[in-house]
Design a protein around this motif. Structure first.
Motif, PDB file in Angstrom:
ATOM      1  N   HIS A  43       0.843  -1.193   0.000  1.00  0.00           N
ATOM      2  CA  HIS A  43       0.000   0.000   0.000  1.00  0.00           C
ATOM      3  C   HIS A  43       0.882   1.249   0.000  1.00  0.00           C
ATOM      4  CE1 HIS A  43      -3.112  -2.771   2.090  1.00  0.00           C
ATOM      5  NE2 HIS A  43      -3.146  -2.899   0.786  1.00  0.00           N
ATOM      6  N   LEU A  44       1.425   1.528  -1.177  1.00  0.00           N
ATOM      7  CA  LEU A  44       2.307   2.676  -1.348  1.00  0.00           C
ATOM      8  C   LEU A  44       1.640   3.707  -2.248  1.00  0.00           C
ATOM      9  CD1 LEU A  44       5.942   1.383  -2.004  1.00  0.00           C
ATOM     10  CD2 LEU A  44       5.070   2.469   0.026  1.00  0.00           C
ATOM     11  N   ASP A  45       1.970   4.965  -2.019  1.00  0.00           N
ATOM     12  CA  ASP A  45       1.528   6.024  -2.922  1.00  0.00           C
ATOM     13  C   ASP A  45       2.659   6.266  -3.917  1.00  0.00           C
ATOM     14  OD1 ASP A  45       0.443   8.135  -4.210  1.00  0.00           O
ATOM     15  OD2 ASP A  45       0.306   9.468  -2.476  1.00  0.00           O
ATOM     16  N   VAL A  46       2.664   5.479  -4.999  1.00  0.00           N
ATOM     17  CA  VAL A  46       3.736   5.583  -5.984  1.00  0.00           C
ATOM     18  C   VAL A  46       3.683   6.923  -6.701  1.00  0.00           C
ATOM     19  CG1 VAL A  46       4.739   4.539  -8.051  1.00  0.00           C
ATOM     20  CG2 VAL A  46       3.766   3.080  -6.272  1.00  0.00           C
ATOM     21  N   THR A  47       2.483   7.487  -6.842  1.00  0.00           N
ATOM     22  CA  THR A  47       2.360   8.800  -7.473  1.00  0.00           C
ATOM     23  C   THR A  47       3.148   9.842  -6.697  1.00  0.00           C
ATOM     24  OG1 THR A  47       0.147   8.187  -8.225  1.00  0.00           O
ATOM     25  CG2 THR A  47       0.717  10.520  -8.307  1.00  0.00           C
ATOM     26  N   ARG A  48       3.135   9.713  -5.384  1.00  0.00           N
ATOM     27  CA  ARG A  48       3.918  10.648  -4.559  1.00  0.00           C
ATOM     28  C   ARG A  48       5.406  10.516  -4.862  1.00  0.00           C
ATOM     29  NH1 ARG A  48       4.701   9.730   1.789  1.00  0.00           N
ATOM     30  NH2 ARG A  48       6.500   8.632   0.957  1.00  0.00           N
ATOM     31  N   ILE A  49       5.858   9.283  -5.089  1.00  0.00           N
ATOM     32  CA  ILE A  49       7.265   9.071  -5.428  1.00  0.00           C
ATOM     33  C   ILE A  49       7.586   9.741  -6.759  1.00  0.00           C
ATOM     34  CG2 ILE A  49       9.001   7.328  -5.992  1.00  0.00           C
ATOM     35  CD1 ILE A  49       7.547   5.413  -4.113  1.00  0.00           C
ATOM     36  N   PHE A  50       6.709   9.532  -7.744  1.00  0.00           N
ATOM     37  CA  PHE A  50       6.935  10.157  -9.051  1.00  0.00           C
ATOM     38  C   PHE A  50       6.966  11.679  -8.932  1.00  0.00           C
ATOM     39  CE2 PHE A  50       4.659   6.323 -11.163  1.00  0.00           C
ATOM     40  CZ  PHE A  50       5.813   5.579 -11.020  1.00  0.00           C
ATOM     41  N   ASN A  51       5.999  12.216  -8.214  1.00  0.00           N
ATOM     42  CA  ASN A  51       5.949  13.673  -8.072  1.00  0.00           C
ATOM     43  C   ASN A  51       7.198  14.209  -7.392  1.00  0.00           C
ATOM     44  OD1 ASN A  51       3.442  13.758  -9.268  1.00  0.00           O
ATOM     45  ND2 ASN A  51       2.315  13.748  -7.339  1.00  0.00           N
ATOM     46  N   SER A  52       7.633  13.513  -6.361  1.00  0.00           N
ATOM     47  CA  SER A  52       8.808  13.969  -5.629  1.00  0.00           C
ATOM     48  C   SER A  52      10.066  13.918  -6.490  1.00  0.00           C
ATOM     49  CB  SER A  52       8.990  13.114  -4.369  1.00  0.00           C
ATOM     50  OG  SER A  52      10.185  13.441  -3.705  1.00  0.00           O
ATOM     51  N   VAL A  53      10.273  12.764  -7.150  1.00  0.00           N
ATOM     52  CA  VAL A  53      11.506  12.583  -7.933  1.00  0.00           C
ATOM     53  C   VAL A  53      11.517  13.500  -9.150  1.00  0.00           C
ATOM     54  CG1 VAL A  53      12.822  10.957  -9.337  1.00  0.00           C
ATOM     55  CG2 VAL A  53      11.870  10.220  -7.154  1.00  0.00           C
ATOM     56  N   LEU A  54      10.426  13.508  -9.887  1.00  0.00           N
ATOM     57  CA  LEU A  54      10.408  14.315 -11.110  1.00  0.00           C
ATOM     58  C   LEU A  54      10.445  15.803 -10.805  1.00  0.00           C
ATOM     59  CD1 LEU A  54       7.852  12.288 -13.254  1.00  0.00           C
ATOM     60  CD2 LEU A  54      10.345  12.303 -13.409  1.00  0.00           C
ATOM     61  N   LEU A  55       9.860  16.198  -9.682  1.00  0.00           N
ATOM     62  CA  LEU A  55       9.950  17.606  -9.292  1.00  0.00           C
ATOM     63  C   LEU A  55      11.391  17.971  -8.942  1.00  0.00           C
ATOM     64  CD1 LEU A  55       8.431  20.235  -8.773  1.00  0.00           C
ATOM     65  CD2 LEU A  55       8.061  19.487  -6.422  1.00  0.00           C
TER      66      LEU A  55
END
Length: 1139
Positions: free
Chosen positions: A759-771
């Motif tokens: 149960h991970l928020d992968v979108t948060r990872i994408f947003n963080s890394v790409l930002l």
């Protein structure tokens, strides 16, 4: 006449409890002294000080009688440090004194037991017997540990010498303490000697274990035949309560039994050796099942060697020594395999047990005994492996002590513990009803049937009956706290009263009553002390001291894909380490705490790394598959197809390498075939199951969330992977944005699959890394994609443009590479200009987003600002000439003379970014500015296209706001907003900010320089006609030397300069147009072919300037420069193109 000994006055129960607690505390303190003295970092400095070395050796050699007065020279160093020694060794010395006092109290209690001839049977008076045996074993362990402190004599002798020097006399306990240290040089032999007079009580207690130990030491085949822990083997009895007449003996630790047997047999060997039952039923099985037993924590006693040492010194015990050797050989051959088979059975049986209880938690009531038995059995086997795997003898097969499935057994133990804690109310409800509905009735009948019941005993029994009768199910429903400790203590006291010889109420004659009370004691304990029961049956805090074994077991668990789902149990076990800390040694609390926290952190880090590596292995494979589908790989497939068609005919030149077509990886010959990707996915599912087992758990007031570890590792690895895919350090090549975007999407698609497992928020990872990748550096200070592409475009691409090897095409909206720059254009798939195609820039905008494009824009503008600074310097060097040109533009003769003066400077080689005071250098710098603006405009268009697709409504709002700026709003702010969205502005806000940041000493002078800069450019444009590369290329709508980019440079630079210096942009551009058109019209009067070789192409430059200018119009150009010349110029450049 001697007074009769009253059992109640002896406080036997209280003394046993206190002395056992005291023994644990003393063991803890002695253990810590041993560890401190064996580590050079924590060892007392006095024992390692070179100045004290000779004195310490002298004290140890003469210990315990040290003649201080006659050996002052040898003890001089000790004398000088006496105050520090007394203070530093005080805690150690008084710990040894406490051992001495404990020894006195122990033998005093032992004498009381002998004098009262107390009856001891573990199945009858369980508490009294177990506490008595445990006290003896703890005392023996304590004395053995004391002798393992190598510096004990030095510590005691140094302290006493310092005490004597300061106080003038020895410490009052030194003489007895020194004698104890000397006496226990060989602790087991001394213990055997001391216990000779106290063997009677211990013999009966140990012999009572014959009723328990043989059943507990059965092999796994016996358990299988009995369907141990299999509650569904007999469905008709599934709801019946698990009952035996020896309830507490069912879950007692087998290691405790073996320690009692081993030390009992050694210490009471005269009576034990003569008993065949004791030898065959107790002694031999212990020696055949173990190589060592625990003294305390990770301190063990080697059974066979220690027993040999004791018996070899006793006359007539040669057969016993041979028996020990025979048992050792048997243990070497069978012990490892027997216990391995036990662990295998426990894994499967407890797994089934957990599944049944999870589905039907109501069974926890009647089957509570089985739960604690399963935990105890599993704990015993786990700890057996932990202590014996590090201490086995050479003859054994080491593979028998390697268990790659240990994590699974530990996991099911944790599952059972979790079920007991989760459904503790079910257990309470069941046994509260059991106690007041059954136990109280049976106990009351048993008490009524007693033939003799003295007053004290009667009061206790009546109190117990009344306590159980007063229970109610409403207490459970109202979540009242139960506390039966007083009742259990009363039963313990009653055991002591009724176990003495010739007691009025003899427990030996009322065994049924005793076993009923033991059962009631168990029932009330599972009601009010479930946590204590779990600690008693499944405590694994000893792993804190078996760090190597614990770490190795974790590695084996995580390396085996099928076992990695159980790896979460290892950090959970670290939460039990807190139970290893006692009140007698608070100084070890911080060390155990650090060890627990470090263990949890290390295990969770390794689990997250394993999941991360598997996930990125899958992502790498998927990225490669996505790469195979790119258009660039289609050529090879087409070549292969052509080769097959021409088979038998003339083959095309070059070897055709057979490549695998996309989709071939999905073909399987049968369903049993497992690919590498299948293995990756299976392993990922297993390890993610472990990570997702608990959302969070607490260890030593620290909350750990396994998913956060995985999130952190995924973020870090994802960022580094993106950077590594962008730039190849080995070849110094940068990836095309379209290819990078394809790989990025493949990685993101793979990373999103982890949500199926955790149960991970992968979108948060994408947003963080790409930002972070849209900034200059990420949160770790590492280079980002934005920085890499910005550096490439500024340092590589623009350098090639300034060198004249590439041309910006207005028609194609990208740079092309030209060889024989006139007309022949060459395009190659792998050349750098492909990175500037609009499709590539759109892909780049999708990757780094508006923030990254803003940074790219700012970096480009910074270079433009630096070029403008250099242009200002050129203007300053020709200030007077340019001023005269500006004021005399309507005087042709004077203008010609001034122009020749300006153009007659020494010529120098044109080198990129080199300061040259010449017209060519000035034009080159302006051309570079124009090229940068051209690239920037294309990049902004790409960004706008992307945003138009993603946020069309928001972008429409920004455009509307830009077109209808409210009066109270700063235009600069609106322009910055529009620029960030890729919308072009009349005045470039970024360039204005860059120019405004430059130091301005005299605003009027700066304004004048800005005006003259435009004059310089206007009068310098005709020089372009001399350059044969200035020719206009209709196919590209571009000039061969990029001078068409001057149109952008003129408009952007003029708008920014005169906005910053508060001038009128339109007036200044009109002045520029007048000067430039006048200068170009003079080219028509030139007769020199060299000076006019590209005249028509340069004429077209004026039309481009008007095209890009928001301030100038074609009507204004017509008034300065006849349009017929422009029309004729277009005809001329087209006519000069080769057919």
């Amino acid at each position: 006449m001697m007074a009769r000994v009253v059992p109640g006055q002896q406080k036997l129960a209280e003394k046993l409890i206190i002395l056992n607690n005291r023994a644990t505390g003393m063991l803890t303190r002695i253990y810590n002294i041993k560890k401190a003295c064996s580590d050079s970092r924590s060892k007392p400095t006095f024992l390692t000080d070179k100045a004290l070395e000779s004195g310490v050796k002298f004290i140890v050699r003469k210990f315990p009688v040290v003649d201080i007065r006659n050996n002052q020279n040898q003890l001089a160093g000790v004398n000088n440090a006496k105050n520090d020694i007394l203070k530093g060794l005080s805690l150690y010395y008084h710990t040894f004194v406490d051992v001495l006092e404990f020894k006195d109290h122990f033998y005093e209690l032992l004498a009381t037991f002998d004098s009262l001839s107390i009856y001891l049977d573990l199945t009858v008076n369980y508490d009294l017997t177990s506490q008595f045996l445990e006290l003896i074993v703890r005392y023996a362990s304590l004395m053995i540990l004391v002798t393992r402190i190598d510096d004990r004599k030095a510590i005691i002798g140094l302290y006493d010498h310092a005490h004597d020097m300061i106080h003038g006399k020895m410490d009052k306990d030194y003489a007895r303490l020194g004698q104890m240290i000397v006496d226990f040089e060989h602790p087991l032999k001394k213990l055997v000697e001391d216990f000779g007079a106290h063997s009677r009580s211990m013999f009966s207690a140990v012999m009572s274990l014959l009723q328990i130990y043989p059943q507990r030491n059965n092999v796994a085949d016996v358990w299988r035949n009995a369907s141990l822990f299999n509650v569904i083997a007999t469905p008709s009895q599934m709801l019946n309560p698990a009952l035996t007449d020896k309830m507490q003996c069912e879950y007692i630790s087998i290691e405790s039994l073996e320690r009692w047997i081993y030390f009992g047999y050694l210490l009471c060997h005269p009576s034990m050796v003569s008993s065949q039952e004791a030898t065959t039923g107790l002694w031999r099985p212990v020696l055949q099942s173990n190589f060592c037993l625990t003294l305390f924590r990770d301190e063990v006693i080697m059974l066979h060697r220690s027993a040999e040492d004791v018996f070899s010194s006793i006359k007539g015990y040669n057969k016993k020594v041979s028996e020990i050797k025979e048992c050792r050989d048997t243990a070497a051959q069978q012990a490892g395999k027997v216990h391995k088979d036990k662990r295998k059975y426990l894994r499967t049986s407890i797994k089934e047990f957990v599944a049944i209880l999870t589905d039907q938690p109501g069974l926890l009531g009647p089957k509570t005994l089985f739960v604690f038995m399963a935990l105890a059995y599993a704990r015993d086997e786990v700890m057996w492996l932990a202590r014996n795997s590090s201490n086995f003898i050479k003859k054994v097969n080491a593979e028998d002590f390697v268990d790659r499935h240990l994590g699974e057994l530990l996991f099911y133990m944790e599952e059972l513990r979790l079920l007991v804690r989760r459904y503790d109310e079910v257990i309470q409800r069941y046994y509260v009803q059991y106690m007041y509905g059954y136990d109280s009735v049976i106990l009351n009948e048993a008490v009524q049937n007693l033939s003799v019941c003295p007053e004290d005993e009667s009061v206790i029994m009546t109190s117990i009956v009344n306590t159980m009768t007063s229970l109610s199910i409403k207490q459970v429903e109202q979540k009242e706290l139960f506390d039966f400790r007083a009742m259990r203590l009363d039963w313990f006291r009653l055991q002591a009263y009724t176990s003495v010889n010739k007691a009025a109420l003899s427990l030996k004659d009322n065994i049924g009553l005793a076993r009923l009370m033991n059962t009631i004691s168990f029932h009330c304990k599972v009601v009010d002390e479930v946590d204590e029961m779990l600690h008693e049956t499944s405590d694994l805090s000893n792993f804190c001291f078996y760090q190597t074994f614990f770490g190795t077991a974790f590695k084996r668990c995580i390396e085996l894909p099928a076992q990695s789902r159980f790896s979460i149990v290892f950090p959970l076990i670290c939460g039990q380490f807190i139970t290893a800390v006692g009140d007698f040694c608070p100084e070890e609390r911080s060390h155990v705490r650090d060890r627990a926290l470090n263990g949890v952190n290390q295990f969770l880090e390794e689990m997250a790394k394993e999941a991360r590596n598997l996930l990125f292995n899958i992502a790498s494979e998927q990225s490669q598959l996505a790469d195979n589908l790119l258009p660039k790989n289609a050529a090879m497939t087409l070549k292969q197809g052509l080769a097959k068609k021409t088979k038998g005919k003339k083959q095309p030149k070059g070897n055709v390498q057979e490549t695998t077509k996309p989709g071939a990886e999905s073909k399987r010959k049968d369903r049993l075939y497992v690919t590498r990707m299948d293995k990756y996915h299976m392993a990922l599912a297993e390890i993610c199951t472990a990570i997702n087992y608990r959302p969070s758990f607490v260890v030593w007031d620290h909350t750990f969330a396994p998913k956060e570890y995985l999130t952190a590792h995924l973020e870090t690895r994802f960022a580094r992977t993106l950077v590594s895919m962008t730039f190849n350090k080995d070849t110094n090549e940068i990836a095309k944005p379209t290819e990078l975007l394809s790989k990025l999407r493949a990685y993101m698609a793979t990373l999103q699959t982890v949500e199926n497992y955790v149960h991970l928020d992968v979108t948060r990872i994408f947003n963080s890394v790409l930002l972070q990748q849209s900034q200059m550096v990420d949160s770790h200070g590492d280079t980002t994609i934005t920085t890499l592409y910005t550096q490439w475009y500024l340092e590589v691409m623009l350098r090639q443009v300034s060198g004249g090897s590439t041309v910006f095409s207005e028609m194609r909206r990208h740079f092309v590479k030209g060889y024989l720059y006139l007309f022949l254009l060459y395009y190659s798939h792998n050349t750098d200009e492909t990175l500037i195609f609009p499709a590539e820039l759109r892909a780049l905008a999708q990757i780094i987003g508006p923030y990254g494009m803003k940074f790219l824009n700012e970096s480009l503008v910074w270079h433009i600002a630096s070029q403008i600074t250099e242009l200002k310097k050129a203007v300053a060097e020709n200030l007077d000439t340019l001023t005269a040109l500006r004021t005399n533009f309507d005087k042709p003769e004077q203008m010609a003379m001034l122009y020749r003066k300006l153009d007659g400077m020494p010529q120098k080689a044109i080198i990129y970014f080199t300061k040259l005071a010449s017209v060519e250098n000035f034009l080159l710098r302006m051309t570079i500015i124009g090229v940068i603006f051209a690239f920037r405009d294309v990049a902004q268009e790409a960004l706008n296209d992307v945003l138009q697709h993603r946020i069309p409504f928001l972008l429409a709002s920004i455009e509307d706001f830009k077109e209808h700026v409210p009066k109270e709003t700063d235009v600069k702010v609106v322009n910055e907003l529009a620029t960030a969205a890729g919308i072009p502005c009349e005045i470039d806000p970024t360039l204005c900010s860059a120019l405004s940041s430059q130091k301005i000493e005299n605003p009027d002078e700066e304004y004048k320089v800005a005006c003259l800069l435009m004059v310089f450019l206007a009068v310098a444009i005709p020089v372009l006609a001399r350059n044969e590369r200035s020719v206009f290329l209709p196919e590209l709508v571009a000039h061969g030397n990029n001078c068409h980019c001057l149109a952008r440079a003129v408009n952007h630079v003029a708008a920014a300069l005169f906005t910053v210096h508060r001038g009128n942009v339109e007036d200044r551009l009109k002045e520029f147009l007048a000067l430039s058109s006048s200068s170009l019209l003079k080219l028509g009067q030139e007769t020199d072919k060299v000076s006019t070789r590209s005249r028509e192409s340069v004429y077209l430059l004026l039309e481009r300037i008007i095209h890009f200018s928001p301030f100038l119009t074609m009507d204004l150009l017509e008034s300065c420069f006849p349009y017929v010349l422009l029309r004729n110029s277009y005809h001329a450049v087209r006519r000069n193109q080769p057919a």
